[in-house]
Design a protein around this motif. Structure first.
Motif, mmCIF file in Angstrom:
data_model
loop_
_atom_site.group_PDB
_atom_site.id
_atom_site.type_symbol
_atom_site.label_atom_id
_atom_site.label_comp_id
_atom_site.label_asym_id
_atom_site.label_seq_id
_atom_site.Cartn_x
_atom_site.Cartn_y
_atom_site.Cartn_z
ATOM 1 N N ASP A 1 -23.096 1.670 -1.031
ATOM 2 C CA ASP A 1 -23.057 0.513 -1.938
ATOM 3 C C ASP A 1 -24.302 0.435 -2.814
ATOM 4 O O ASP A 1 -24.223 0.030 -3.972
ATOM 5 C CB ASP A 1 -22.911 -0.784 -1.140
ATOM 6 N N ALA B 1 0.823 -1.192 0.000
ATOM 7 C CA ALA B 1 0.000 0.000 0.000
ATOM 8 C C ALA B 1 0.866 1.253 0.000
ATOM 9 O O ALA B 1 0.553 2.212 -0.672
ATOM 10 C CB ALA B 1 -0.941 -0.010 1.193
ATOM 11 N N SER C 1 -13.236 1.528 -2.725
ATOM 12 C CA SER C 1 -12.933 0.199 -2.171
ATOM 13 C C SER C 1 -13.686 -0.056 -0.871
ATOM 14 O O SER C 1 -13.923 0.864 -0.101
ATOM 15 C CB SER C 1 -11.438 0.083 -1.895
ATOM 16 N N PRO C 2 -13.993 -1.320 -0.615
ATOM 17 C CA PRO C 2 -14.591 -1.671 0.681
ATOM 18 C C PRO C 2 -13.578 -1.429 1.805
ATOM 19 O O PRO C 2 -12.369 -1.467 1.586
ATOM 20 C CB PRO C 2 -14.914 -3.161 0.562
ATOM 21 N N TYR C 3 -14.071 -1.207 2.997
ATOM 22 C CA TYR C 3 -13.211 -0.913 4.144
ATOM 23 C C TYR C 3 -12.227 -2.036 4.448
ATOM 24 O O TYR C 3 -11.180 -1.800 5.041
ATOM 25 C CB TYR C 3 -14.057 -0.661 5.396
ATOM 26 N N THR C 4 -12.539 -3.247 4.054
ATOM 27 C CA THR C 4 -11.698 -4.405 4.363
ATOM 28 C C THR C 4 -10.668 -4.703 3.279
ATOM 29 O O THR C 4 -9.946 -5.693 3.372
ATOM 30 C CB THR C 4 -12.575 -5.654 4.555
ATOM 31 N N PHE C 5 -10.562 -3.852 2.262
ATOM 32 C CA PHE C 5 -9.671 -4.081 1.131
ATOM 33 C C PHE C 5 -8.533 -3.063 1.191
ATOM 34 O O PHE C 5 -8.764 -1.874 1.422
ATOM 35 C CB PHE C 5 -10.479 -3.957 -0.160
ATOM 36 N N ASP C 6 -7.291 -3.503 0.998
ATOM 37 C CA ASP C 6 -6.123 -2.632 1.145
ATOM 38 C C ASP C 6 -6.192 -1.307 0.380
ATOM 39 O O ASP C 6 -5.778 -0.279 0.911
ATOM 40 C CB ASP C 6 -4.846 -3.375 0.749
ATOM 41 N N PRO C 7 -6.679 -1.271 -0.870
ATOM 42 C CA PRO C 7 -6.730 0.013 -1.580
ATOM 43 C C PRO C 7 -7.566 1.086 -0.870
ATOM 44 O O PRO C 7 -7.404 2.272 -1.130
ATOM 45 C CB PRO C 7 -7.343 -0.346 -2.930
ATOM 46 N N PHE C 8 -8.432 0.682 0.033
ATOM 47 C CA PHE C 8 -9.202 1.644 0.829
ATOM 48 C C PHE C 8 -8.261 2.607 1.538
ATOM 49 O O PHE C 8 -8.459 3.828 1.524
ATOM 50 C CB PHE C 8 -10.073 0.886 1.843
ATOM 51 N N ARG D 1 -8.746 -0.040 -10.732
ATOM 52 C CA ARG D 1 -7.777 -1.142 -10.887
ATOM 53 C C ARG D 1 -8.496 -2.392 -11.235
ATOM 54 O O ARG D 1 -9.493 -2.717 -10.818
ATOM 55 C CB ARG D 1 -7.019 -1.344 -9.589
#
Length: 75
Positions: free
Chosen positions: A50, A1, A24-31, A75
């Motif tokens: 969402d 990241a 991005s969802p909160y649980t995904f690194d790109p967030f 991405r």
């Protein structure tokens, strides 16, 4: 990241006048990267529910007509 955010800031100029989508969802690194890029530049960050992301016409209306999105990281 960290590498992605460093690469982004070195190669893509994000300024305080920019508006960035937090996609991005909160649980995904790109967030974290999307948040960091916006906050580091002092830019606005748009958070879209969402339910809106599932309706392309509504999403486009919000992003481009209402919020005037300037940076879209895909991405």
């Amino acid at each position: 990241a960290f590498y992605l955010s460093f690469f982004w800031q070195e190669n893509i100029s994000t300024i305080p006048d920019d508006t960035i989508l937090l996609a991005s969802p909160y649980t995904f690194d790109p967030f974290v990267v999307q948040m960091f890029i916006a906050f580091a530049a002092g830019a606005r960050l748009i958070i879209v529910p969402d339910s809106v992301k599932l309706v392309p016409s509504k999403l486009c209306q919000i992003l481009f007509e209402e919020e005037k999105l300037t940076v879209l990281q895909v991405r």
